[in-house]
Write a protein that holds these residues in place. Structure first.
Motif, PDB file in Angstrom:
ATOM      1  N   SER A   1       0.834  -1.204   0.000  1.00 34.39           N
ATOM      2  CA  SER A   1       0.000   0.000   0.000  1.00 34.39           C
ATOM      3  C   SER A   1       0.865   1.249   0.000  1.00 34.39           C
TER       4      SER A   1
ATOM      5  N   ASP B   1      -5.853  -1.234  -4.849  1.00 32.99           N
ATOM      6  CA  ASP B   1      -5.256  -1.752  -3.614  1.00 32.99           C
ATOM      7  C   ASP B   1      -6.151  -2.823  -3.007  1.00 32.99           C
ATOM      8  N   GLU B   2      -5.776  -4.075  -3.175  1.00 30.85           N
ATOM      9  CA  GLU B   2      -6.546  -5.226  -2.671  1.00 30.85           C
ATOM     10  C   GLU B   2      -8.033  -5.056  -2.956  1.00 30.85           C
TER      11      GLU B   2
HETATM   12 MG    MG Z   1      -2.076  -2.764   2.189  1.00 29.27          MG
END
Ligand code: MG
Ligand code: ADP
Length: 368
Positions: free
Chosen positions: A54, A173-174
């Motif tokens: 991240s 992000d994910e």
């Molecule tokens: Mg992360």
């Protein structure tokens, strides 16, 4: 738009000494990232939780300032630019939709703050919103509020909102973590399709190797802020540079044994299982992919059978061995091959291309 990272580093300073505890150390969340992401590709940024994924993404989108290093989009140095001037679309794990706005208004939101020459008329905005909504197949849901949508639909709204400004770069992000297993599979295919249709350079962050391997043109495997290996998913799987990468990729995971090389022969326990020309005498970690075993009556590696699992095309043999570092060894063989299976001891030969040796000190690969 290609993305170039030059010595990109982010250090989070330790938060002063806490009473009664030792000084805590700085965290180098992203450590000297120095590579290029080719134009129009989907890159999987992959690593365990806390490895700096991240942070890397937030540096690229501009939410964080690097401690050192530079970021280029094409030939433009964007290191000093605020996020809104970088032309990035960002999608987060938790969608971050506005609950009181309709789907249409949520998607339109980033267009409303455009200034000067970029300012759009109402009609232009509606057209853009509809195009983005069509791309992610939610154009029939524009009047709804987020709480009237499933998780998968909400994630599509978040993707449409990231795409509506026609970004140069898409950062995810994910994005699938909050979806159930079936939707996760479906939505990752969708992301692949959207990326191929739009040809936007995309970075997809995940801790799930299967997810990254299945949709990425290229994966970047990282650990503790440091890039371990970059390449096509299959190439990284077939040719890992160290034990960490070998263990991180693959389901079922690689089997690891404690072994030793003596006179260019690999020993697991007292058995010489493979010839390893050119490798000097030393103890080694031996990684064997589940598909690297051959059932063979006179095979040199003999294991104790625990059970067989027949899964359609394949038979999975679960066994144990004194030198195995995993509780059980898992080998996958063709269903026909497994018809006349022994009970008790199973004997295996090994496919050399599926066997990797690693130094016991550095855990780096030893090639043969
Ligand atoms: Mg992360
Ligand atoms: P990932 O996304 O791979 O799970 P992160 O990039 O969130 O990892 O975090 C990487 C490391 O940096 C972790 O050790 C985390 O605790 C630390 N970290 C992240 N953000 C901050 C921050 N704002 N301040 C201090 N440490 C941080």
């Amino acid at each position: 738009m290609k993305i170039v990272l030059q010595h990109l580093t982010k250090k989070f300073p330790a938060r002063g000494p806490v009473r009664g505890r030792k000084n805590r150390e700085d965290v180098i969340a992203v450590n000297d990232f120095d590579f290029e992401i080719p134009d129009g590709k989907l890159i999987g940024l992959l690593g365990p939780s806390g490895c700096g994924k991240s942070t890397a993404l937030n540096l690229i989108c501009g939410l964080l300032k690097p401690t050192e290093g530079k970021i280029f989009f094409g030939e433009d140095d964007v290191t000093g630019l605020p996020p809104e001037n970088r032309g990035v679309g960002m999608v987060f794990q938790n969608y971050a939709l506005y609950p009181h706005l309709t789907v249409e208004k949520n998607i339109q939101f980033p267009l409303e703050n455009l200034k000067g020459a970029d300012k759009l008329s109402k009609e232009e905005m509606s057209k853009r919103v509809l195009e983005a909504a069509k791309l992610v197949q939610i154009d029939h849901l524009l009047e709804r509020k987020p709480n009237e949508l499933s998780g998968g639909q909400q994630q599509r709204v978040a993707i449409a909102r990231a795409l509506v400004k026609l970004p140069r770069v898409l950062l995810l992000d994910e994005p699938l973590s909050n979806l159930d297993a079936r939707l996760r599979l479906q939505t990752r295919e969708e992301i692949r399709r959207i990326q191929q249709e739009t040809q936007i350079t995309t970075i997809f962050v995940t801790h799930d190797q299967d997810e990254a391997m299945s949709i990425s043109d290229m994966i970047v495997v990282m650990k503790d802020g440091i890039v371990q290996q970059i390449g096509k998913p299959q190439n990284v799987y077939d040719d890992p540079v160290n034990l960490f990468v070998a263990k991180f990729l693959g389901t079922p995971p690689i089997n690891v044994f404690s072994g030793e090389v003596k006179k260019e022969q690999l020993y697991i326990g007292s058995e010489a299982v493979l010839s390893t020309p050119g490798v000097s005498d030393q103890p080694v970690h031996v990684g064997i992919r589940p598909e690297g075993f051959i059932l063979k009556e006179d095979g040199p590696l003999s294991c104790d059978l625990v059970r067989l699992e027949v899964m359609g095309r394949d038979v999975s043999i679960v066994s144990t061995h004194e030198q195995s570092q995993n509780v059980t060894i898992r080998s996958i063989i063709d269903a026909d091959e497994g018809k006349s299976l022994p009970t008790g001891k199973v004997h295996f030969g090994l496919k050399p291309a599926k066997v990797f040796l690693f130094c016991t000190d550095t855990e780096e690969r030893i090639r043969f």
